[in-house]
Design a protein around this motif. Sequence first.
Motif, PDB file in Angstrom:
ATOM      1  N   ALA A  26       0.841  -1.201   0.000  1.00  0.00           N
ATOM      2  CA  ALA A  26       0.000   0.000   0.000  1.00  0.00           C
ATOM      3  C   ALA A  26       0.873   1.246   0.000  1.00  0.00           C
ATOM      4  CB  ALA A  26      -0.918   0.018   1.219  1.00  0.00           C
ATOM      5  N   THR A  28      -0.870   4.393  -1.178  1.00  0.00           N
ATOM      6  CA  THR A  28      -1.819   5.502  -1.255  1.00  0.00           C
ATOM      7  C   THR A  28      -2.879   5.338  -0.176  1.00  0.00           C
ATOM      8  OG1 THR A  28      -3.350   4.370  -2.755  1.00  0.00           O
ATOM      9  CG2 THR A  28      -1.534   5.630  -3.772  1.00  0.00           C
ATOM     10  N   ILE A  29      -3.579   6.429   0.098  1.00  0.00           N
ATOM     11  CA  ILE A  29      -4.675   6.366   1.065  1.00  0.00           C
ATOM     12  C   ILE A  29      -5.750   5.401   0.572  1.00  0.00           C
ATOM     13  CG2 ILE A  29      -6.571   7.702   2.081  1.00  0.00           C
ATOM     14  CD1 ILE A  29      -4.556   9.966   2.504  1.00  0.00           C
ATOM     15  N   GLU A  30      -6.021   5.403  -0.726  1.00  0.00           N
ATOM     16  CA  GLU A  30      -7.026   4.494  -1.283  1.00  0.00           C
ATOM     17  C   GLU A  30      -6.650   3.042  -1.036  1.00  0.00           C
ATOM     18  OE1 GLU A  30      -5.609   7.085  -3.015  1.00  0.00           O
ATOM     19  OE2 GLU A  30      -7.355   8.418  -2.905  1.00  0.00           O
ATOM     20  N   GLU A  31      -5.377   2.718  -1.194  1.00  0.00           N
ATOM     21  CA  GLU A  31      -4.913   1.355  -0.928  1.00  0.00           C
ATOM     22  C   GLU A  31      -5.007   1.020   0.546  1.00  0.00           C
ATOM     23  OE1 GLU A  31      -1.852   0.942  -4.708  1.00  0.00           O
ATOM     24  OE2 GLU A  31      -1.093   1.778  -2.823  1.00  0.00           O
ATOM     25  N   VAL A  33      -7.270   2.258   2.578  1.00  0.00           N
ATOM     26  CA  VAL A  33      -8.702   2.033   2.813  1.00  0.00           C
ATOM     27  C   VAL A  33      -9.045   0.591   2.469  1.00  0.00           C
ATOM     28  CG1 VAL A  33     -11.034   2.609   2.006  1.00  0.00           C
ATOM     29  CG2 VAL A  33      -9.405   4.442   2.517  1.00  0.00           C
ATOM     30  N   GLU A  34      -8.572   0.140   1.323  1.00  0.00           N
ATOM     31  CA  GLU A  34      -8.878  -1.213   0.856  1.00  0.00           C
ATOM     32  C   GLU A  34      -8.276  -2.285   1.762  1.00  0.00           C
ATOM     33  OE1 GLU A  34      -7.784  -3.936  -2.978  1.00  0.00           O
ATOM     34  OE2 GLU A  34      -8.268  -1.834  -3.350  1.00  0.00           O
ATOM     35  N   THR A  40     -10.620   7.563   6.661  1.00  0.00           N
ATOM     36  CA  THR A  40     -10.116   8.806   6.049  1.00  0.00           C
ATOM     37  C   THR A  40     -10.860  10.052   6.511  1.00  0.00           C
ATOM     38  OG1 THR A  40     -11.451   8.851   4.007  1.00  0.00           O
ATOM     39  CG2 THR A  40      -9.410   7.542   3.959  1.00  0.00           C
ATOM     40  N   CYS A  45      -7.147   9.981  11.047  1.00  0.00           N
ATOM     41  CA  CYS A  45      -6.864   9.738   9.619  1.00  0.00           C
ATOM     42  C   CYS A  45      -6.427  11.025   8.941  1.00  0.00           C
ATOM     43  CB  CYS A  45      -8.089   9.174   8.909  1.00  0.00           C
ATOM     44  SG  CYS A  45      -8.406   7.429   9.250  1.00  0.00           S
ATOM     45  N   ASN A  50      -1.154  10.754   5.880  1.00  0.00           N
ATOM     46  CA  ASN A  50      -0.158  11.217   4.902  1.00  0.00           C
ATOM     47  C   ASN A  50       1.257  11.120   5.455  1.00  0.00           C
ATOM     48  OD1 ASN A  50      -1.784  11.769   2.651  1.00  0.00           O
ATOM     49  ND2 ASN A  50      -2.430  13.701   3.551  1.00  0.00           N
TER      50      ASN A  50
END
Length: 114
Positions: A26, A28-31, A33-34, A40, A45, A50
């Motif tokens: 991971a 990124t923030i999106e990764e 989250v997953e 977030t 968060c 970051n």
Amino acid sequence: MAKNRVICTKNNIDYLSIRKAMTSGARTIEELVELTGVCTECEGCKSELNAILSSVCGCKKVSLETVVNAVKNGADTVEKVGEITGAGTGVDEETGEECGKCKGLIQNIIDLGR
């Protein structure tokens, strides 16, 4: 070295869970989250994700960018990255022993090239 603590207060996701996700790739923030379920949206968060994502070695304060650049410039082992950046060569302030907790993340950066 950062101590384990809850980062995402909404979903009770701790620092070590986030670092493990980074060690799994991971970036990124999106990764995150997953892989972890961070929300977030909570204050933890918003204020910490970051910074966690941009750091590899807390003991030596080595950034992800610095390690990625070392890898791109030919550092192909954890030891070589450590020689160039200092990452993975810190000492645990509590125990006085070599820390090395970031070595798994460094290896993942080498493996993925990012």
